[in-house]
Design a protein around this motif. Structure first.
Motif, PDB file in Angstrom:
ATOM      1  N   ILE A   1       0.822  -1.214   0.000  1.00 59.50           N
ATOM      2  CA  ILE A   1       0.000   0.000   0.000  1.00 59.50           C
ATOM      3  C   ILE A   1       0.851   1.257   0.000  1.00 59.50           C
ATOM      4  O   ILE A   1       0.363   2.338  -0.232  1.00 59.50           O
ATOM      5  CB  ILE A   1      -0.975   0.055   1.192  1.00 59.50           C
TER       6      ILE A   1
ATOM      7  N   GLN B   1       5.299   8.695  -0.986  1.00 63.14           N
ATOM      8  CA  GLN B   1       4.824   9.013   0.359  1.00 63.14           C
ATOM      9  C   GLN B   1       5.952   9.528   1.248  1.00 63.14           C
ATOM     10  O   GLN B   1       5.745  10.416   2.070  1.00 63.14           O
ATOM     11  CB  GLN B   1       4.271   7.721   0.932  1.00 63.14           C
TER      12      GLN B   1
ATOM     13  N   SER C   1     -15.824   8.126   1.645  1.00 64.19           N
ATOM     14  CA  SER C   1     -15.855   7.654   0.256  1.00 64.19           C
ATOM     15  C   SER C   1     -14.449   7.345  -0.243  1.00 64.19           C
ATOM     16  O   SER C   1     -14.237   6.387  -0.995  1.00 64.19           O
ATOM     17  CB  SER C   1     -16.515   8.701  -0.644  1.00 64.19           C
ATOM     18  N   VAL C   2     -13.494   8.158   0.171  1.00 63.58           N
ATOM     19  CA  VAL C   2     -12.091   7.862  -0.159  1.00 63.58           C
ATOM     20  C   VAL C   2     -11.695   6.509   0.425  1.00 63.58           C
ATOM     21  O   VAL C   2     -11.065   5.685  -0.248  1.00 63.58           O
ATOM     22  CB  VAL C   2     -11.173   8.995   0.346  1.00 63.58           C
TER      23      VAL C   2
ATOM     24  N   GLN D   1     -13.294   3.759  -1.705  1.00 66.10           N
ATOM     25  CA  GLN D   1     -12.611   3.557  -2.984  1.00 66.10           C
ATOM     26  C   GLN D   1     -11.258   2.876  -2.796  1.00 66.10           C
ATOM     27  O   GLN D   1     -10.762   2.174  -3.673  1.00 66.10           O
ATOM     28  CB  GLN D   1     -12.419   4.913  -3.666  1.00 66.10           C
ATOM     29  N   PHE D   2     -10.664   3.075  -1.630  1.00 63.76           N
ATOM     30  CA  PHE D   2      -9.383   2.438  -1.331  1.00 63.76           C
ATOM     31  C   PHE D   2      -9.569   0.956  -1.045  1.00 63.76           C
ATOM     32  O   PHE D   2      -8.807   0.110  -1.515  1.00 63.76           O
ATOM     33  CB  PHE D   2      -8.754   3.137  -0.129  1.00 63.76           C
TER      34      PHE D   2
ATOM     35  N   PRO E   1     -11.962  -1.977  -4.187  1.00 63.03           N
ATOM     36  CA  PRO E   1     -11.474  -2.617  -5.422  1.00 63.03           C
ATOM     37  C   PRO E   1     -10.621  -3.875  -5.207  1.00 63.03           C
ATOM     38  O   PRO E   1     -10.351  -4.579  -6.158  1.00 63.03           O
ATOM     39  CB  PRO E   1     -10.642  -1.504  -6.085  1.00 63.03           C
TER      40      PRO E   1
ATOM     41  N   ALA F   1      -4.566  -3.451  -6.806  1.00 55.98           N
ATOM     42  CA  ALA F   1      -3.331  -2.720  -6.560  1.00 55.98           C
ATOM     43  C   ALA F   1      -3.356  -1.317  -7.124  1.00 55.98           C
ATOM     44  O   ALA F   1      -2.348  -0.638  -7.114  1.00 55.98           O
ATOM     45  CB  ALA F   1      -2.162  -3.504  -7.146  1.00 55.98           C
ATOM     46  N   ILE F   2      -4.505  -0.872  -7.651  1.00 60.54           N
ATOM     47  CA  ILE F   2      -4.484   0.468  -8.221  1.00 60.54           C
ATOM     48  C   ILE F   2      -4.456   1.546  -7.153  1.00 60.54           C
ATOM     49  O   ILE F   2      -4.210   2.694  -7.440  1.00 60.54           O
ATOM     50  CB  ILE F   2      -5.678   0.736  -9.169  1.00 60.54           C
ATOM     51  N   ASN F   3      -4.734   1.154  -5.920  1.00 61.41           N
ATOM     52  CA  ASN F   3      -4.779   2.156  -4.861  1.00 61.41           C
ATOM     53  C   ASN F   3      -3.548   2.089  -3.992  1.00 61.41           C
ATOM     54  O   ASN F   3      -3.038   1.020  -3.705  1.00 61.41           O
ATOM     55  CB  ASN F   3      -6.021   1.939  -3.991  1.00 61.41           C
ATOM     56  N   THR F   4      -3.108   3.243  -3.525  1.00 64.92           N
ATOM     57  CA  THR F   4      -1.983   3.309  -2.612  1.00 64.92           C
ATOM     58  C   THR F   4      -2.369   4.230  -1.460  1.00 64.92           C
ATOM     59  O   THR F   4      -3.259   5.053  -1.578  1.00 64.92           O
ATOM     60  CB  THR F   4      -0.744   3.868  -3.323  1.00 64.92           C
ATOM     61  N   TRP F   5      -1.649   4.080  -0.365  1.00 64.24           N
ATOM     62  CA  TRP F   5      -2.018   4.783   0.849  1.00 64.24           C
ATOM     63  C   TRP F   5      -2.037   6.303   0.678  1.00 64.24           C
ATOM     64  O   TRP F   5      -2.819   7.011   1.313  1.00 64.24           O
ATOM     65  CB  TRP F   5      -1.087   4.389   2.008  1.00 64.24           C
ATOM     66  N   ILE F   6      -1.159   6.802  -0.189  1.00 63.16           N
ATOM     67  CA  ILE F   6      -1.087   8.252  -0.378  1.00 63.16           C
ATOM     68  C   ILE F   6      -2.453   8.820  -0.742  1.00 63.16           C
ATOM     69  O   ILE F   6      -2.786   9.960  -0.396  1.00 63.16           O
ATOM     70  CB  ILE F   6      -0.040   8.595  -1.469  1.00 63.16           C
ATOM     71  N   GLN F   7      -3.271   7.987  -1.385  1.00 58.53           N
ATOM     72  CA  GLN F   7      -4.601   8.414  -1.780  1.00 58.53           C
ATOM     73  C   GLN F   7      -5.482   8.722  -0.563  1.00 58.53           C
ATOM     74  O   GLN F   7      -6.283   9.652  -0.592  1.00 58.53           O
ATOM     75  CB  GLN F   7      -5.209   7.257  -2.569  1.00 58.53           C
TER      76      GLN F   7
ATOM     77  N   GLY G   1      -6.735  12.317   0.029  1.00 54.88           N
ATOM     78  CA  GLY G   1      -8.189  12.445   0.049  1.00 54.88           C
ATOM     79  C   GLY G   1      -8.700  13.128   1.303  1.00 54.88           C
ATOM     80  O   GLY G   1      -9.457  14.100   1.244  1.00 54.88           O
TER      81      GLY G   1
ATOM     82  N   TRP H   1      -4.043   4.795  -9.102  1.00 51.42           N
ATOM     83  CA  TRP H   1      -5.247   5.578  -9.315  1.00 51.42           C
ATOM     84  C   TRP H   1      -5.051   7.071  -9.036  1.00 51.42           C
ATOM     85  O   TRP H   1      -5.659   7.925  -9.666  1.00 51.42           O
ATOM     86  CB  TRP H   1      -6.399   5.034  -8.458  1.00 51.42           C
ATOM     87  N   ILE H   2      -4.163   7.360  -8.093  1.00 54.04           N
ATOM     88  CA  ILE H   2      -3.951   8.767  -7.739  1.00 54.04           C
ATOM     89  C   ILE H   2      -3.596   9.590  -8.988  1.00 54.04           C
ATOM     90  O   ILE H   2      -3.918  10.777  -9.090  1.00 54.04           O
ATOM     91  CB  ILE H   2      -2.846   8.889  -6.666  1.00 54.04           C
TER      92      ILE H   2
ATOM     93  N   VAL I   1      -9.819  15.540  -5.353  1.00 53.95           N
ATOM     94  CA  VAL I   1     -10.268  14.791  -4.185  1.00 53.95           C
ATOM     95  C   VAL I   1     -11.583  14.073  -4.480  1.00 53.95           C
ATOM     96  O   VAL I   1     -11.817  12.958  -3.994  1.00 53.95           O
ATOM     97  CB  VAL I   1     -10.342  15.699  -2.940  1.00 53.95           C
TER      98      VAL I   1
ATOM     99  N   CYS J   1     -10.627  10.955  -5.926  1.00 48.69           N
ATOM    100  CA  CYS J   1     -10.140   9.978  -4.941  1.00 48.69           C
ATOM    101  C   CYS J   1     -11.289   9.281  -4.223  1.00 48.69           C
ATOM    102  O   CYS J   1     -11.117   8.192  -3.690  1.00 48.69           O
ATOM    103  CB  CYS J   1      -9.249  10.665  -3.899  1.00 48.69           C
ATOM    104  N   GLY J   2     -12.460   9.924  -4.165  1.00 49.58           N
ATOM    105  CA  GLY J   2     -13.551   9.367  -3.379  1.00 49.58           C
ATOM    106  C   GLY J   2     -14.714   8.855  -4.204  1.00 49.58           C
ATOM    107  O   GLY J   2     -15.490   8.032  -3.730  1.00 49.58           O
TER     108      GLY J   2
ATOM    109  N   TRP K   1     -14.594   5.144  -8.248  1.00 52.33           N
ATOM    110  CA  TRP K   1     -14.585   3.699  -8.383  1.00 52.33           C
ATOM    111  C   TRP K   1     -15.862   3.169  -9.049  1.00 52.33           C
ATOM    112  O   TRP K   1     -15.807   2.232  -9.847  1.00 52.33           O
ATOM    113  CB  TRP K   1     -14.388   3.077  -7.000  1.00 52.33           C
TER     114      TRP K   1
END
Lengths: 292, 292, 292, 292
Positions: A64, A69, B52-53, B56-57, B60, B63-69, B73, C67-68, C211, C214-215, C218
């Motif tokens: 993640i 970051q 909602s962020v 979306q994290f 799914p 792997a398209i999401n990372t924590w920075i999101q 967000g 995704w970001i 943002v 980000c939310g 999806w």
């Protein structure tokens, strides 16, 4: 009933009752001590946030997290730290920057020593605070057996260690390059003729560190700051033992001390001699016109 | 033909017809209710976007999401939420911040209660709105069998739960640290001597939350706000049952209530006593010169 | 020799020779056509950059993208697009926003039709421009056999399609929520009492879209804009055939048309009635003091 | 004792002793040489940071890096580079931009040649500096056997190479599109009627490059700048041999030279003719009102 809170004059709060009284009572009279305290607090915030960002990056052992970051975290950590104390001590937060300012005649010798000492104190306690917040997670990660490096190693959260392939010479290059760029950016952003608004300066310095972290983080983790590296390393001495000063080889720990000092002097004077001294004067009339 | 739209005076729109009339008709006369409504709307926006962020994290499973999101967000969600209602209620959006301001004498007791109640109402409906938007996706994720945690668990979208390794004590440390930094940043950014432009304050507070999310999100998801956590938790009570108050152990849910209140008081007064009171006075003449 | 270039008055360039002459010669006299052209160019830029961001996200089939990037790409694409034409047409770039402004009495009916038509024209050609830049990559991706969805599907680069689990009703919720937040943010950021500097408004609107991406990305890819979706869909009709209007079910394509219009009206009037009308008046004296 | 450092007048430092004296002594009298030096330094900083970002992205062979880092890194690298020398030479840092300004009558022919030559010199040494910092890491990556492409290829750190599927024609499209958007953004952001504050211009140009990198980076790595590509390619000639001018096919290296020049001319004049010339005049009275 309707004597409730209302936003006044774009100011969200006032100190209670008689702010002047409070202020006059607790205000530190010695500029030197006030500035030293400010440097300690600023460096504490920088290192507390920054090493916590490192912890959150390392400890999940999961996908993640991405390197961006780290760069974002340290970049905006320095933004917050500088914004916090810039009005008091100038927010050097870095012995290499203090030495650069000393070399420019912008800091006296007594202040230089006070700044450097308090920067290390702040960094030491910043690392300690991160350790308290992430102690459970570190125990979960390494089963309670602290290791500097390897698959259970966690010392890299606090102080920096080089990649296995890195020679000492390239380590110095790396630190000179990264800190040189940082010092260059700091002088450029704060130089008066460039007219960056005061409130925007910490943001731009933060973005500068962010981008340096994107380009100069792989070799040895962009310490760029003797206090940010030595303070936490001293703290880890009490957790991981004397090996923190000898991993991966003896005297590695000197690279993030000497390299940044050389780098700040080179990058800072590079700016002064090659850029700052050549900005054309603006005539007053033009000045007024541009403000139109 | 050419009576078409034109940008005037940097203003993109005007209220229709007689704005003063409309305004005078619908305007809420009681400051207390107006401020409460503003707090509810601001907290609604914060929690609606933020959860909602989270959805979306999580949903799914990819792997398209990372924590920075998550950090970006929530950071910019609070930016929007604060900017929305700062001119009305001051945009606390957080009982811990309201209690801090009360402790500073910047909020009266009646407002304090109104603020806290409306913050929870806003957060409750923010979570409900996210649930409506992501109900289909949650059904797809868990096959319609709601679970708090585990491989099909989705309650973490709304309220926060700790990592399995986290002790209650470290949970408190974590919340005190994160909320302390947030309160410190809020006071620092809004403190008048630091002269951050009003329009820039929500942006900088947003970036502060972003970086706190990069450094203090791993232990328990940086709630940092009793209403942001308890409001959605109350909502999930109607979806996931009473277990939301007992997972992973009884009284966990108190940590993101008590921790942030302690943290905001500590971080806020740390700023006031150690930074805010020591900023040198600027003489008027200097003041003028710096505006040059 | 030294008649070389010099930065003057913070202005990096001037139009050649007699700018007034050039300007008077080519300047479009009809405000309506000028505004229409501006809307077309702005929407072209938005969709050209945005769909290219989608292409770069999808086509590498690799883990280098997250995704970001979609959220950042679209967020700053709208920033650029708005900044480009805000001084001419107000930069709606979105029929839903134009309808909202019409409902507020801030846009006349003739302009409304012109704006909407030119927004679709711009979006159509924006998608076409992306197709030209990425045609080789799409051929490499699908072996020259264009498919809407599936493992070789690429139509999602241009128009949006829902996740398989999404019901039409939740699709409408999603578009109302996302566009409602966007319209809310646009009014809030441009509302005069909030005093956001003109040059900062496109940046903040861009961050708002970031943002929201980000939310609310999806479920169905946050179109939030009938022209942004229908324009490219019309273009893909010539590449992928009539199925683009019937995938994954008949009339899906109406959701990102009707949903955003409803959402913009709801979100915009929510702002006007619940926030904009309740901002306290500032007295002139306070006004002056805050500028201090 | 208390003659210690204090922040004065929002200025963090002053040049030592007699700045005017220092300044008058070392200041370069010829505007042409001063501007050329500034272009070299600015391009050096851009390429040094940018190619280091590329190195950090490629060399770890690991999932910690994502493409957004490339876009962010180059975006903020150009921000720093422009901010550094904008007050001296206008910070073109790109022959395509200089040619555009020449075509607009905003740069004389002698300056044009000097700018272009010094931009290439800066880019050459920027790549060399990156090579020094990452030589150890490159040796570790390729075992000391330099290769342009393939699993051990590293030449892409410095100059750009196309994806295997890319035709020359699409390569030109790509470069025209990307550089066209960049030139469009640069003129839009610096055009006086848009009133973007000088200090904010480098930030917005940086964000523009960031988003172009998110949308136009996949085909061939968004060089968008003949000097940024040819300078490092000349440097790699000394490391990787003549193949750098013939990979993956002869004359590929001309695409990132000719494409950006065409693109900057098209994008720049597109702005001037279709946007810049149509911005409505503001009457002085409105001007004053908007500043309210």
């Amino acid at each position: 009933m309707d004597n409730s809170y209302e936003v006044r004059n774009d100011r969200l709060f006032k100190l209670p009752n008689s702010p002047e009284l409070v202020r006059n009572t607790i205000r530190i009279k010695s500029k030197l001590i006030r500035n030293g305290l400010a440097e300690a607090i600023g460096t504490f915030i920088l290192v507390f946030i920054g090493t916590s960002v490192n912890a959150q990056f390392l400890l999940p052992r999961a996908a993640i997290n991405t390197w961006i970051q780290i760069a974002v975290g340290w970049g905006f950590a320095i933004m917050i730290a500088i914004a916090s104390v810039a009005r008091i001590s100038g927010a050097h937060l870095n012995p290499a920057i203090s030495i650069l300012f000393f070399s420019m005649g912008a800091l006296d010798i007594a202040s230089l020593f006070v700044y450097i000492i308090f920067q290390h104190i702040g960094a030491f306690f910043g690392a300690a605070a991160t350790y308290i917040v992430y102690r459970d997670a570190i125990n979960y990660y390494d089963g309670g057996l602290r290791a500097i490096a390897g698959s259970n190693g966690t010392a890299g959260i606090f102080a920096t260690y080089p990649q296995p392939f890195l020679s000492a010479l390239t380590g110095y290059y790396d630190q000179v390059a990264g800190t040189g760029l940082l010092a260059f950016c700091i002088l450029m952003i704060t130089d008066e003729p460039n007219k960056v608004p005061f409130a925007a300066q910490p943001v731009l310095i933060g973005i500068s560190l962010l981008v340096i972290g994107c380009g100069f983080g792989w070799n040895c983790g962009f310490p760029l700051n003797p206090a940010r590296d030595l303070g936490p390393r001293l703290f880890t001495y009490f957790v991981y033992g004397t090996k923190v000063f000898a991993h991966p080889w003896n005297y590695w720990f000197l690279v993030p001390i000497i390299g940044p000092i050389l780098g700040a002097l080179i990058g800072g004077w590079f700016y002064i001699l090659l850029i700052g001294s050549h900005i054309p004067d603006e005539k007053i009339s033009e000045e007024i016109e541009t403000r139109k």
